[in-house]
Design a protein around this motif. Structure first.
Motif, PDB file in Angstrom:
ATOM      1  N   GLN A 203       0.832  -1.197   0.000  1.00 10.00           N
ATOM      2  CA  GLN A 203       0.000   0.000   0.000  1.00 10.00           C
ATOM      3  C   GLN A 203       0.870   1.252   0.000  1.00 10.00           C
ATOM      4  OE1 GLN A 203      -2.682   0.144   3.323  1.00 10.00           O
ATOM      5  NE2 GLN A 203      -3.582   2.097   2.738  1.00 10.00           N
ATOM      6  N   ASP A 204       0.559   2.167  -0.901  1.00 10.81           N
ATOM      7  CA  ASP A 204       1.228   3.474  -0.960  1.00 10.81           C
ATOM      8  C   ASP A 204       2.744   3.324  -1.063  1.00 10.81           C
ATOM      9  OD1 ASP A 204      -1.211   4.867  -0.754  1.00 10.81           O
ATOM     10  OD2 ASP A 204      -1.188   4.694   1.426  1.00 10.81           O
ATOM     11  N   CYS A 205       3.172   2.505  -2.005  1.00 13.92           N
ATOM     12  CA  CYS A 205       4.607   2.291  -2.250  1.00 13.92           C
ATOM     13  C   CYS A 205       4.935   2.680  -3.694  1.00 13.92           C
ATOM     14  CB  CYS A 205       4.974   0.825  -2.031  1.00 13.92           C
ATOM     15  SG  CYS A 205       4.742   0.228  -0.341  1.00 13.92           S
ATOM     16  N   TYR A 206       6.171   3.083  -3.916  1.00  9.89           N
ATOM     17  CA  TYR A 206       6.580   3.368  -5.292  1.00  9.89           C
ATOM     18  C   TYR A 206       8.055   3.025  -5.487  1.00  9.89           C
ATOM     19  CZ  TYR A 206       8.690   7.773  -3.674  1.00  9.89           C
ATOM     20  OH  TYR A 206       9.454   8.706  -3.035  1.00  9.89           O
ATOM     21  N   VAL A 207       8.412   2.855  -6.765  1.00 10.92           N
ATOM     22  CA  VAL A 207       9.756   2.417  -7.140  1.00 10.92           C
ATOM     23  C   VAL A 207      10.274   3.315  -8.251  1.00 10.92           C
ATOM     24  CG1 VAL A 207      11.141   0.525  -8.073  1.00 10.92           C
ATOM     25  CG2 VAL A 207       9.233   0.037  -6.512  1.00 10.92           C
ATOM     26  N   THR A 208      11.523   3.764  -8.113  1.00  3.03           N
ATOM     27  CA  THR A 208      12.224   4.444  -9.196  1.00  3.03           C
ATOM     28  C   THR A 208      13.544   3.711  -9.432  1.00  3.03           C
ATOM     29  OG1 THR A 208      13.274   5.980  -7.651  1.00  3.03           O
ATOM     30  CG2 THR A 208      11.199   6.674  -8.647  1.00  3.03           C
ATOM     31  N   GLY A 209      14.129   3.934 -10.584  1.00  2.00           N
ATOM     32  CA  GLY A 209      15.369   3.227 -10.901  1.00  2.00           C
ATOM     33  C   GLY A 209      15.109   2.121 -11.894  1.00  2.00           C
ATOM     34  N   ASN A 210      15.900   1.061 -11.842  1.00  2.00           N
ATOM     35  CA  ASN A 210      15.837  -0.023 -12.814  1.00  2.00           C
ATOM     36  C   ASN A 210      15.446  -1.335 -12.163  1.00  2.00           C
ATOM     37  OD1 ASN A 210      16.797   1.599 -15.018  1.00  2.00           O
ATOM     38  ND2 ASN A 210      18.849   1.462 -14.132  1.00  2.00           N
ATOM     39  N   VAL A 211      14.455  -2.002 -12.744  1.00  2.00           N
ATOM     40  CA  VAL A 211      14.063  -3.350 -12.345  1.00  2.00           C
ATOM     41  C   VAL A 211      14.247  -4.229 -13.574  1.00  2.00           C
ATOM     42  CG1 VAL A 211      12.187  -4.825 -11.530  1.00  2.00           C
ATOM     43  CG2 VAL A 211      12.427  -2.504 -10.624  1.00  2.00           C
ATOM     44  N   VAL A 212      15.255  -5.091 -13.540  1.00  2.00           N
ATOM     45  CA  VAL A 212      15.644  -5.867 -14.726  1.00  2.00           C
ATOM     46  C   VAL A 212      15.619  -7.346 -14.382  1.00  2.00           C
ATOM     47  CG1 VAL A 212      17.416  -6.271 -16.448  1.00  2.00           C
ATOM     48  CG2 VAL A 212      17.089  -3.975 -15.530  1.00  2.00           C
ATOM     49  N   ALA A 213      14.878  -8.140 -15.174  1.00  4.33           N
ATOM     50  CA  ALA A 213      14.726  -9.560 -14.882  1.00  4.33           C
ATOM     51  C   ALA A 213      15.001 -10.397 -16.118  1.00  4.33           C
ATOM     52  CB  ALA A 213      13.319  -9.851 -14.369  1.00  4.33           C
ATOM     53  N   ASP A 214      15.510 -11.599 -15.902  1.00  2.00           N
ATOM     54  CA  ASP A 214      15.681 -12.548 -16.996  1.00  2.00           C
ATOM     55  C   ASP A 214      14.345 -13.148 -17.416  1.00  2.00           C
ATOM     56  OD1 ASP A 214      18.411 -12.141 -16.876  1.00  2.00           O
ATOM     57  OD2 ASP A 214      18.758 -13.860 -15.560  1.00  2.00           O
ATOM     58  N   SER A 215      13.374 -13.208 -16.472  1.00  2.00           N
ATOM     59  CA  SER A 215      12.091 -13.833 -16.762  1.00  2.00           C
ATOM     60  C   SER A 215      10.936 -12.862 -16.558  1.00  2.00           C
ATOM     61  CB  SER A 215      11.904 -15.085 -15.887  1.00  2.00           C
ATOM     62  OG  SER A 215      10.671 -15.716 -16.181  1.00  2.00           O
ATOM     63  N   VAL A 216      10.581 -12.568 -15.292  1.00  2.00           N
ATOM     64  CA  VAL A 216       9.425 -11.725 -14.994  1.00  2.00           C
ATOM     65  C   VAL A 216       9.871 -10.504 -14.199  1.00  2.00           C
ATOM     66  CG1 VAL A 216       7.183 -11.596 -13.849  1.00  2.00           C
ATOM     67  CG2 VAL A 216       7.895 -13.722 -14.954  1.00  2.00           C
ATOM     68  N   ALA A 217       9.458  -9.319 -14.641  1.00  2.00           N
ATOM     69  CA  ALA A 217       9.782  -8.078 -13.936  1.00  2.00           C
ATOM     70  C   ALA A 217       8.507  -7.309 -13.650  1.00  2.00           C
ATOM     71  CB  ALA A 217      10.744  -7.219 -14.755  1.00  2.00           C
ATOM     72  N   GLY A 218       8.458  -6.657 -12.480  1.00  2.00           N
ATOM     73  CA  GLY A 218       7.340  -5.796 -12.140  1.00  2.00           C
ATOM     74  C   GLY A 218       7.826  -4.624 -11.325  1.00  2.00           C
ATOM     75  N   GLY A 219       7.327  -3.440 -11.611  1.00  5.27           N
ATOM     76  CA  GLY A 219       7.777  -2.279 -10.867  1.00  5.27           C
ATOM     77  C   GLY A 219       7.493  -2.405  -9.386  1.00  5.27           C
ATOM     78  N   ILE A 220       6.307  -2.921  -9.032  1.00  6.75           N
ATOM     79  CA  ILE A 220       5.955  -3.144  -7.634  1.00  6.75           C
ATOM     80  C   ILE A 220       6.188  -4.595  -7.238  1.00  6.75           C
ATOM     81  CG2 ILE A 220       4.101  -3.077  -5.932  1.00  6.75           C
ATOM     82  CD1 ILE A 220       5.072  -0.328  -6.742  1.00  6.75           C
ATOM     83  N   ALA A 221       5.648  -5.541  -8.017  1.00 12.34           N
ATOM     84  CA  ALA A 221       5.817  -6.976  -7.720  1.00 12.34           C
ATOM     85  C   ALA A 221       5.964  -7.744  -9.015  1.00 12.34           C
ATOM     86  CB  ALA A 221       4.621  -7.506  -6.936  1.00 12.34           C
ATOM     87  N   ALA A 222       6.873  -8.730  -9.010  1.00  9.19           N
ATOM     88  CA  ALA A 222       7.028  -9.570 -10.202  1.00  9.19           C
ATOM     89  C   ALA A 222       5.785 -10.432 -10.399  1.00  9.19           C
ATOM     90  CB  ALA A 222       8.278 -10.442 -10.061  1.00  9.19           C
ATOM     91  N   GLU A 223       5.292 -11.014  -9.317  1.00 15.00           N
ATOM     92  CA  GLU A 223       4.027 -11.759  -9.361  1.00 15.00           C
ATOM     93  C   GLU A 223       3.176 -11.316  -8.185  1.00 15.00           C
ATOM     94  OE1 GLU A 223       4.275 -15.954  -9.718  1.00 15.00           O
ATOM     95  OE2 GLU A 223       5.296 -15.887 -11.653  1.00 15.00           O
ATOM     96  N   ASN A 224       1.899 -11.108  -8.452  1.00  7.42           N
ATOM     97  CA  ASN A 224       0.989 -10.602  -7.418  1.00  7.42           C
ATOM     98  C   ASN A 224      -0.211 -11.527  -7.256  1.00  7.42           C
ATOM     99  OD1 ASN A 224      -0.229  -8.776  -5.537  1.00  7.42           O
ATOM    100  ND2 ASN A 224      -1.571  -8.096  -7.215  1.00  7.42           N
ATOM    101  N   TRP A 225      -0.355 -12.079  -6.046  1.00  7.00           N
ATOM    102  CA  TRP A 225      -1.503 -12.889  -5.687  1.00  7.00           C
ATOM    103  C   TRP A 225      -2.241 -12.247  -4.511  1.00  7.00           C
ATOM    104  CZ3 TRP A 225      -1.984 -16.590  -9.272  1.00  7.00           C
ATOM    105  CH2 TRP A 225      -0.826 -16.982  -9.941  1.00  7.00           C
ATOM    106  N   GLY A 226      -1.819 -11.051  -4.149  1.00  7.47           N
ATOM    107  CA  GLY A 226      -2.408 -10.358  -3.018  1.00  7.47           C
ATOM    108  C   GLY A 226      -3.069  -9.064  -3.430  1.00  7.47           C
ATOM    109  N   THR A 227      -2.824  -7.998  -2.663  1.00  2.91           N
ATOM    110  CA  THR A 227      -3.450  -6.697  -2.892  1.00  2.91           C
ATOM    111  C   THR A 227      -2.380  -5.632  -3.040  1.00  2.91           C
ATOM    112  OG1 THR A 227      -5.378  -7.321  -1.566  1.00  2.91           O
ATOM    113  CG2 THR A 227      -4.992  -4.960  -1.917  1.00  2.91           C
ATOM    114  N   ILE A 228      -2.509  -4.837  -4.109  1.00  5.71           N
ATOM    115  CA  ILE A 228      -1.654  -3.671  -4.320  1.00  5.71           C
ATOM    116  C   ILE A 228      -2.570  -2.467  -4.424  1.00  5.71           C
ATOM    117  CG2 ILE A 228       0.023  -2.529  -5.807  1.00  5.71           C
ATOM    118  CD1 ILE A 228       1.012  -5.278  -6.669  1.00  5.71           C
ATOM    119  N   ASP A 229      -2.382  -1.500  -3.543  1.00  6.86           N
ATOM    120  CA  ASP A 229      -3.259  -0.334  -3.451  1.00  6.86           C
ATOM    121  C   ASP A 229      -2.439   0.933  -3.584  1.00  6.86           C
ATOM    122  OD1 ASP A 229      -5.446   1.285  -3.087  1.00  6.86           O
ATOM    123  OD2 ASP A 229      -5.521   1.020  -0.907  1.00  6.86           O
ATOM    124  N   ASN A 230      -2.828   1.797  -4.522  1.00  2.00           N
ATOM    125  CA  ASN A 230      -2.118   3.053  -4.777  1.00  2.00           C
ATOM    126  C   ASN A 230      -0.671   2.810  -5.134  1.00  2.00           C
ATOM    127  OD1 ASN A 230      -4.463   4.485  -4.244  1.00  2.00           O
ATOM    128  ND2 ASN A 230      -3.927   4.815  -2.090  1.00  2.00           N
TER     129      ASN A 230
END
Length: 230
Positions: A203-230
């Motif tokens: 909740q209420d989180c943010y990311v700047t910079g570089n997120v680099v993955a060989d497979s799956v990349a996500g600015g907040i989460a690579a895989e999400n099975w929960g809740t992401i708010d704002n």
């Protein structure tokens, strides 16, 4: 039991710790420091320095306690403006060669969830690097349990770089991460800026910079099975 053969203690201060979980190298330093507080909501353990951070998970500083950061921590010139540290909750595996996991640790030989609270108080930690070959995940915290909370923290110039399966400020989140900002370079196979794999709440989180993955990349989460708010 022979104390000198089993335990080690830095000269002049700190709690003793088991020699097999040796911190007497360039990654860990030589001591578990004495933290102010008692680890409760009313009287949290106080974190002021990098060495204080490295004490979490060792001795009486267990992963179910409350920790509060009370000032910014910036790596010094002595550490080339970057410090390597274990992830909270991921203990370096004991093999024929000591391979230090670089996030906050509990001193055991297996992964342990961080079920306590890390309260950043709006402060910033600058220059941490989480690197560990042969580890399934690297981050500031390895696994945040269902009751675990990370709140009001900024990681600046934060870096993960290795062949870990999962990377993020929190590798696997089952708990609550809120008011957290990440700036840096996060690398790996599956990489999320805040959490590699999220089953909890972000909740209420943010990311700047570089997120680099060989497979799956996500600015907040690579895989999400929960809740992401704002």
């Amino acid at each position: 039991m022979d104390f000198d053969k089993t335990w080690k203690k830095a000269e002049g201060y700190g709690y003793p710790y088991l020699k097999w979980s040796s911190r007497s190298n360039n990654v860990f330093g030589d001591s578990i420091t004495v933290l102010d507080g008692s680890g409760t909501d009313e009287d949290p353990y106080i974190i002021r320095t990098l060495q204080d951070l490295r004490s979490i998970g060792y001795s009486i500083y267990t992963l179910d306690r409350v920790y509060r950061l009370v000032n910014d921590i910036t790596m010094s010139a002595e550490t080339n403006n970057r410090a390597y540290k274990e992830s909270i909750g991921h203990q370096g595996k004991v093999t024929s060669k000591w391979l230090p996991d670089l996030s906050i640790a509990s001193g055991k030989t297996f992964n342990t969830k961080f079920s306590g609270k890390f309260l950043g108080g709006g402060h910033t930690i600058t220059g941490l690097c989480a690197v560990y070959d042969f580890s399934p995940g690297v981050g500031f915290i390895d696994t945040l349990a269902e009751t675990g909370i990370v709140d009001s923290l900024s990681l600046v110039n934060f870096k993960t770089t290795n062949n870990a399966q999962w990377s993020g400020a929190v590798v696997v989140n089952y708990g609550t991460i809120k008011n957290v900002s990440i700036d840096g370079a996060l690398l790996g196979v599956n990489v999320g800026g805040v959490a590699g794999n999220n089953y909890g709440t972000i909740q209420d989180c943010y990311v700047t910079g570089n997120v680099v993955a060989d497979s799956v990349a996500g600015g907040i989460a690579a895989e999400n099975w929960g809740t992401i708010d704002n």
